[in-house]
Design a protein around this motif. Structure first.
Motif, PDB file in Angstrom:
ATOM      1  N   ILE A  50      12.803 -11.775  43.700  1.00 34.47           N
ATOM      2  CA  ILE A  50      11.487 -11.745  44.355  1.00 34.47           C
ATOM      3  C   ILE A  50      10.448 -12.399  43.442  1.00 34.47           C
ATOM      4  CG2 ILE A  50       9.581 -10.226  45.047  1.00 34.47           C
ATOM      5  CD1 ILE A  50      11.627  -8.350  46.275  1.00 34.47           C
ATOM      6  N   ILE A  51      10.495 -12.062  42.144  1.00 37.49           N
ATOM      7  CA  ILE A  51       9.536 -12.682  41.217  1.00 37.49           C
ATOM      8  C   ILE A  51       9.704 -14.196  41.224  1.00 37.49           C
ATOM      9  CG2 ILE A  51       8.727 -12.794  38.828  1.00 37.49           C
ATOM     10  CD1 ILE A  51       9.746  -9.990  38.421  1.00 37.49           C
ATOM     11  N   LEU A  52      10.971 -14.640  41.147  1.00 39.67           N
ATOM     12  CA  LEU A  52      11.217 -16.088  41.124  1.00 39.67           C
ATOM     13  C   LEU A  52      10.704 -16.749  42.388  1.00 39.67           C
ATOM     14  CD1 LEU A  52      14.816 -16.112  39.639  1.00 39.67           C
ATOM     15  CD2 LEU A  52      12.793 -17.113  38.601  1.00 39.67           C
ATOM     16  N   ALA A  53      10.988 -16.137  43.537  1.00 46.82           N
ATOM     17  CA  ALA A  53      10.609 -16.755  44.803  1.00 46.82           C
ATOM     18  C   ALA A  53       9.099 -16.743  44.986  1.00 46.82           C
ATOM     19  CB  ALA A  53      11.296 -16.035  45.960  1.00 46.82           C
ATOM     20  N   VAL A  54       8.476 -15.610  44.675  1.00 49.30           N
ATOM     21  CA  VAL A  54       7.020 -15.525  44.860  1.00 49.30           C
ATOM     22  C   VAL A  54       6.314 -16.514  43.929  1.00 49.30           C
ATOM     23  CG1 VAL A  54       5.025 -14.022  44.532  1.00 49.30           C
ATOM     24  CG2 VAL A  54       7.011 -13.178  45.741  1.00 49.30           C
ATOM     25  N   SER A  55       6.840 -16.661  42.699  1.00 48.76           N
ATOM     26  CA  SER A  55       6.178 -17.599  41.794  1.00 48.76           C
ATOM     27  C   SER A  55       6.433 -19.044  42.216  1.00 48.76           C
ATOM     28  CB  SER A  55       6.638 -17.369  40.348  1.00 48.76           C
ATOM     29  OG  SER A  55       8.020 -17.571  40.238  1.00 48.76           O
ATOM     30  N   LEU A  56       7.635 -19.343  42.705  1.00 46.82           N
ATOM     31  CA  LEU A  56       7.874 -20.710  43.178  1.00 46.82           C
ATOM     32  C   LEU A  56       7.023 -20.992  44.413  1.00 46.82           C
ATOM     33  CD1 LEU A  56       9.472 -23.352  42.844  1.00 46.82           C
ATOM     34  CD2 LEU A  56      11.122 -22.460  44.471  1.00 46.82           C
ATOM     35  N   ALA A 103       8.077 -14.158  26.763  1.00 41.59           N
ATOM     36  CA  ALA A 103       8.903 -14.991  27.637  1.00 41.59           C
ATOM     37  C   ALA A 103       8.016 -15.737  28.627  1.00 41.59           C
ATOM     38  CB  ALA A 103       9.914 -14.114  28.385  1.00 41.59           C
ATOM     39  N   GLY A 104       7.049 -15.023  29.209  1.00 39.69           N
ATOM     40  CA  GLY A 104       6.154 -15.653  30.163  1.00 39.69           C
ATOM     41  C   GLY A 104       5.327 -16.742  29.502  1.00 39.69           C
ATOM     42  N   LEU A 105       4.802 -16.444  28.315  1.00 38.77           N
ATOM     43  CA  LEU A 105       3.951 -17.427  27.635  1.00 38.77           C
ATOM     44  C   LEU A 105       4.745 -18.669  27.257  1.00 38.77           C
ATOM     45  CD1 LEU A 105       1.685 -15.176  25.365  1.00 38.77           C
ATOM     46  CD2 LEU A 105       1.095 -16.348  27.496  1.00 38.77           C
ATOM     47  N   VAL A 109       3.891 -22.410  28.444  1.00 39.35           N
ATOM     48  CA  VAL A 109       3.654 -23.568  27.576  1.00 39.35           C
ATOM     49  C   VAL A 109       4.473 -24.758  28.077  1.00 39.35           C
ATOM     50  CG1 VAL A 109       4.059 -24.506  25.260  1.00 39.35           C
ATOM     51  CG2 VAL A 109       3.017 -22.246  25.535  1.00 39.35           C
ATOM     52  N   PHE A 110       5.733 -24.497  28.413  1.00 35.51           N
ATOM     53  CA  PHE A 110       6.552 -25.568  28.981  1.00 35.51           C
ATOM     54  C   PHE A 110       5.964 -26.046  30.314  1.00 35.51           C
ATOM     55  CE2 PHE A 110       9.480 -24.643  25.708  1.00 35.51           C
ATOM     56  CZ  PHE A 110      10.373 -25.696  25.642  1.00 35.51           C
ATOM     57  N   GLY A 111       5.407 -25.101  31.051  1.00 37.70           N
ATOM     58  CA  GLY A 111       4.767 -25.465  32.317  1.00 37.70           C
ATOM     59  C   GLY A 111       3.634 -26.452  32.107  1.00 37.70           C
ATOM     60  N   ILE A 112       2.844 -26.234  31.047  1.00 42.54           N
ATOM     61  CA  ILE A 112       1.738 -27.162  30.766  1.00 42.54           C
ATOM     62  C   ILE A 112       2.299 -28.521  30.364  1.00 42.54           C
ATOM     63  CG2 ILE A 112      -0.199 -27.644  29.219  1.00 42.54           C
ATOM     64  CD1 ILE A 112      -0.628 -24.611  29.013  1.00 42.54           C
ATOM     65  N   ILE A 113       3.305 -28.476  29.452  1.00 45.60           N
ATOM     66  CA  ILE A 113       3.857 -29.741  28.948  1.00 45.60           C
ATOM     67  C   ILE A 113       4.448 -30.562  30.096  1.00 45.60           C
ATOM     68  CG2 ILE A 113       5.643 -30.730  27.458  1.00 45.60           C
ATOM     69  CD1 ILE A 113       5.337 -28.198  25.699  1.00 45.60           C
ATOM     70  N   ILE A 114       5.139 -29.883  30.999  1.00 45.01           N
ATOM     71  CA  ILE A 114       5.784 -30.598  32.098  1.00 45.01           C
ATOM     72  C   ILE A 114       4.789 -30.878  33.218  1.00 45.01           C
ATOM     73  CG2 ILE A 114       7.543 -30.390  33.895  1.00 45.01           C
ATOM     74  CD1 ILE A 114       9.142 -28.734  31.835  1.00 45.01           C
ATOM     75  N   GLY A 115       3.908 -29.924  33.457  1.00 45.80           N
ATOM     76  CA  GLY A 115       3.004 -30.045  34.605  1.00 45.80           C
ATOM     77  C   GLY A 115       2.033 -31.199  34.486  1.00 45.80           C
ATOM     78  N   ILE A 116       1.486 -31.418  33.300  1.00 51.87           N
ATOM     79  CA  ILE A 116       0.441 -32.442  33.178  1.00 51.87           C
ATOM     80  C   ILE A 116       0.969 -33.828  33.561  1.00 51.87           C
ATOM     81  CG2 ILE A 116      -1.062 -33.629  31.517  1.00 51.87           C
ATOM     82  CD1 ILE A 116      -1.641 -30.848  30.330  1.00 51.87           C
ATOM     83  N   PRO A 117       2.124 -34.256  33.012  1.00 51.74           N
ATOM     84  CA  PRO A 117       2.598 -35.562  33.503  1.00 51.74           C
ATOM     85  C   PRO A 117       3.159 -35.499  34.929  1.00 51.74           C
ATOM     86  CG  PRO A 117       4.124 -34.660  31.900  1.00 51.74           C
ATOM     87  CD  PRO A 117       2.950 -33.762  31.913  1.00 51.74           C
ATOM     88  N   ALA A 118       3.866 -34.421  35.253  1.00 49.43           N
ATOM     89  CA  ALA A 118       4.577 -34.386  36.538  1.00 49.43           C
ATOM     90  C   ALA A 118       3.606 -34.337  37.707  1.00 49.43           C
ATOM     91  CB  ALA A 118       5.516 -33.179  36.589  1.00 49.43           C
ATOM     92  N   LEU A 119       2.490 -33.629  37.542  1.00 43.88           N
ATOM     93  CA  LEU A 119       1.601 -33.439  38.687  1.00 43.88           C
ATOM     94  C   LEU A 119       0.735 -34.652  38.983  1.00 43.88           C
ATOM     95  CD1 LEU A 119       0.757 -29.737  38.043  1.00 43.88           C
ATOM     96  CD2 LEU A 119       1.977 -30.635  39.994  1.00 43.88           C
ATOM     97  N   ARG A 120       0.907 -35.715  38.190  1.00 43.76           N
ATOM     98  CA  ARG A 120       0.263 -36.970  38.575  1.00 43.76           C
ATOM     99  C   ARG A 120       1.015 -37.610  39.720  1.00 43.76           C
ATOM    100  NH1 ARG A 120      -2.853 -38.637  33.955  1.00 43.76           N
ATOM    101  NH2 ARG A 120      -2.983 -40.736  34.757  1.00 43.76           N
ATOM    102  N   LEU A 121       2.222 -37.139  39.938  1.00 43.78           N
ATOM    103  CA  LEU A 121       3.057 -37.700  41.004  1.00 43.78           C
ATOM    104  C   LEU A 121       3.047 -36.778  42.210  1.00 43.78           C
ATOM    105  CD1 LEU A 121       6.052 -38.622  38.726  1.00 43.78           C
ATOM    106  CD2 LEU A 121       4.245 -40.138  39.513  1.00 43.78           C
ATOM    107  N   ALA A 213      -1.775 -23.742  38.980  1.00 41.75           N
ATOM    108  CA  ALA A 213      -0.778 -23.144  39.870  1.00 41.75           C
ATOM    109  C   ALA A 213       0.610 -23.285  39.263  1.00 41.75           C
ATOM    110  CB  ALA A 213      -0.834 -23.808  41.244  1.00 41.75           C
ATOM    111  N   PHE A 214       0.868 -24.462  38.712  1.00 39.44           N
ATOM    112  CA  PHE A 214       2.166 -24.749  38.132  1.00 39.44           C
ATOM    113  C   PHE A 214       2.440 -23.843  36.933  1.00 39.44           C
ATOM    114  CE2 PHE A 214       5.225 -27.833  36.251  1.00 39.44           C
ATOM    115  CZ  PHE A 214       5.976 -28.046  37.381  1.00 39.44           C
ATOM    116  N   VAL A 215       1.422 -23.634  36.111  1.00 41.19           N
ATOM    117  CA  VAL A 215       1.590 -22.830  34.896  1.00 41.19           C
ATOM    118  C   VAL A 215       1.761 -21.347  35.241  1.00 41.19           C
ATOM    119  CG1 VAL A 215       0.423 -22.056  32.801  1.00 41.19           C
ATOM    120  CG2 VAL A 215       0.442 -24.465  33.380  1.00 41.19           C
ATOM    121  N   VAL A 216       0.973 -20.850  36.179  1.00 39.71           N
ATOM    122  CA  VAL A 216       1.131 -19.446  36.580  1.00 39.71           C
ATOM    123  C   VAL A 216       2.536 -19.249  37.151  1.00 39.71           C
ATOM    124  CG1 VAL A 216       0.338 -17.667  38.175  1.00 39.71           C
ATOM    125  CG2 VAL A 216      -1.321 -19.080  36.984  1.00 39.71           C
TER     126      VAL A 216
END
Lengths: 340, 276
Positions: A50-56, A103-105, A109-121, A213-216
């Motif tokens: 449920i956590i995985l699905a709600v967050s996705l 674990a969440g943090l 952090v990976f979310g920020i690293i991946i999100g910034i380039p990825a969300l340009r697309l 949104a991506f990081v949360v």
């Protein structure tokens, strides 16, 4: 016109009561001898799915992007939590809390690293780049045996994922995401889904809200990952491959993109299915596929569409029906609020 | 968030002129020059029209003004401020709001929520306040809701607040877009074909509403329109664009009698719409 409606504190109280009631019922069921071990395990698995699905759902449903790397964030959280718990630097209770937050943090952090380039697309491109990043994380874990145990995996992780822990994490995850969606931040996220150019022309910083949104979403995926580690007691990188991301996405799509209730129902249905079909275990994947096809044919928006459950709204509806007749009594009962 | 005690309509310093000034603005797409040497000055409470045949580059100019496209040449000033390094979000905050030719509402959100997105920057609570439901959240949300309803009441749309924006009839969708743009508290409002698809009585109503908005909010309005009755009826200044170049600028009377404009756009029939 006089309309029956509930004050905010009353709404919160009703929901709090419900949450505590579920907690007590769940605890009694899982503590006692009512269920088999397999059934107990399924209940805990339902919790972290449920956590995985709600967050996705936050990044796929509400934000309207298509990230396929959710398992990557889950892996980061799982390994962070597992490594921290194995060190055993803190007493048990504190260790669980700190481990989950770490674990969440880490995942965030990976979310920020991946999100910034990825969300340009957008669209397919975003799907592919997040898929790639997810796989990169897995390969990275595979190739760092000194820290992560490499392909052999990490064993003897303290089993912290009791029903209580999983349930609290689940409630926190759902509440935080619900609160975000009912605020200016959530409206910005929804408006990006509906029309990005118009959102920008309203002065809303779309990049910021997409990354947020991506990081949360990554943060809670990380927590779910740690719960997964604490549940299995052993981690291998291949748990977090592409199929895991697809499974989570399948839950979201089946439940209905953009409906939190949908994600919860989807997680319950798909996770508890193996239990319902013990005899059909061999045909499980076929049944999965059939279920998806049937839902997509007859209800393409998912089981719940974009409908979101609100107990208070239902009570208000009943209240309004009553209020035409016996206004006074109903008001007194619900701690009502006269003229709102 | 603005102080709730202050009047609903923000005060505007009308002596600061002009609200929008473009100097030799131009853009190329590849080798093609879409807009070239575009100069215009709009006074603080002016209603200005932009007309021209299809494909002349009118919407491109709106996209330049709102920085959907970055101009290749020239400069643009909003209330005296150079917008050189601003993006779409920046120019909106600097005081420019727009509607779109093909309506761009948030269809799956309610009418009220659409206006609340316009009020986004008026609310100042942070993510922390959201998650913990701090008093700052409740206060800002309550004020924003009241304000959104006030904005909707300009067009008598308060009763539609809970409908999904996508389910509104066409005319109301156009009006909602204007409300949403107004909610961002602009100094100049760009309307891209506001009367498209409206019959003549609806257009009359729209003309009144445009005047009403201008007088209520004391803002400038810059509009693209093919309906000559509307343009000649409410605009104080009109600019005519053809093949990306300004061919005439002036009062509606001047424009109607300009031989170049008659040849390029109006036609010899005089004042009739050409592009239905």
């Amino acid at each position: 016109m006089k309309q029956f409606s509930l004050r905010m504190p009353v709404r919160y109280l009703i929901n709090a009561c419900l949450i505590i009631a579920f907690l007590i019922i769940g605890n009694i069921i899982t503590q006692g001898e009512l269920l088999s071990r397999a059934q107990n395990n399924i209940i805990i698995q339902v919790g972290f799915f449920i956590i995985l699905a709600v967050s996705l759902n936050l990044s796929a449903g509400y934000l309207g992007q298509l990230p396929l790397g959710h398992a990557g964030f889950m892996a980061v959280g799982a390994y962070t939590g597992a490594i921290f718990w194995r060190m055993g630097v803190l007493p048990d209770g504190a260790s669980v809390v700190v481990g989950l937050i770490l674990a969440g943090l880490a995942a965030a952090v990976f979310g920020i690293i991946i999100g910034i380039p990825a969300l340009r697309l957008k669209g397919d491109y975003l799907a592919i780049i997040t898929l790639g990043f997810g796989e990169m994380i897995r390969v990275l874990i595979n190739n760092l045996p000194s820290i992560t145990g490499g392909a052999q995996g990490l064993a003897q992780i303290p089993r912290h994922s009791t029903f209580l822990v999983v349930y609290i994490c689940m409630v926190v995850c759902c509440l935080v995401i619900h609160f975000i969606m009912k605020s200016r931040h959530g409206r910005a996220i929804l408006s990006i889904r509906d029309n990005e150019i118009a959102t920008e022309s309203c002065g809303v910083n779309t990049t910021y809200y997409k990354v947020m949104a991506f990081v949360v979403s990554a943060f809670f995926a990380g927590i779910a990952g740690a719960l997964y580690a604490g549940f299995l007691g052993i981690l291998v990188p291949s748990d977090f491959d592409f199929m895991m991301s697809i499974n989570i996405l399948m839950i979201v799509v089946l439940g209905g993109m953009g409906s939190m209730l949908g994600s919860i129902v989807g997680a319950i249905v798909l996770t508890s299915m193996p239990l319902l079909m013990v005899d059909l275990a061999r045909y499980r994947m076929i049944v999965y596929a059939l279920l998806l096809i049937i839902v997509m044919i007859f209800k393409p928006s998912g089981l719940m569409g974009t409908y979101d459950f609100s107990l208070s709204a239902i009570i208000e509806k009943i209240g309004r029906r009553f209020s035409s007749g016996k206004v006074e009594k109903e008001k007194a009962q619900k701690g009502g609020d006269g003229n709102a | 968030m603005r102080d709730p005690k202050k009047p609903f309509i923000p005060e505007r310093d009308l002596d600061k002129s002009p609200v929008l000034e473009c100097v030799e603005l131009g853009i190329d797409f590849g080798g093609l020059t879409a807009v070239d040497d575009f100069n215009i000055t709009i006074a603080p409470t002016e209603i200005c029209g932009l007309i021209g045949p299809n494909g002349a580059g009118k919407t491109t100019i709106f996209n330049l003004l709102t920085k959907v496209y970055q101009p290749s040449r020239g400069s643009m000033y909003l209330e005296g401020k150079d917008t050189k390094n601003m993006n779409t979000i920046g120019v909106n905050k600097a005081g420019i709001a727009r509607t779109f030719q093909n309506i761009r509402l948030f269809n799956r959100m309610t009418v009220l929520e659409n206006v609340l997105v316009g009020l986004h920057n008026e609310m100042d609570y942070k993510l922390f306040g959201t998650i913990f439901r701090l008093p700052s959240y409740w206060r800002a949300e309550r004020i924003a809701r009241e304000r959104a309803l006030e904005y909707l009441s300009i067009f008598d749309m308060q009763d539609m607040a809970d409908y999904k924006a996508g389910s509104l009839p066409y005319g109301s969708q156009r009006r909602l877009e204007i409300v949403r743009a107004l909610a961002t508290n602009p100094a100049i409002l760009l309307l891209d074909e506001p009367a498209a698809g409206m019959n003549s009585s609806e257009t009359e109503e729209l003309m009144e509403n445009i005047r009403k908005i201008r007088d209520m909010f004391n803002i400038a309005i810059f509009l693209i329109e093919h309906d000559m009755k509307l343009v000649m009826g409410i605009c104080e200044g009109v600019a005519v664009l053809n093949y990306g170049k300004l061919i005439a600028k002036g009062t509606p009377e001047d424009i109607q009698n300009d031989p170049q404009v008659i040849e390029a756009y109006l036609g010899t029939g005089g004042g009739e719409r050409e592009n239905a």
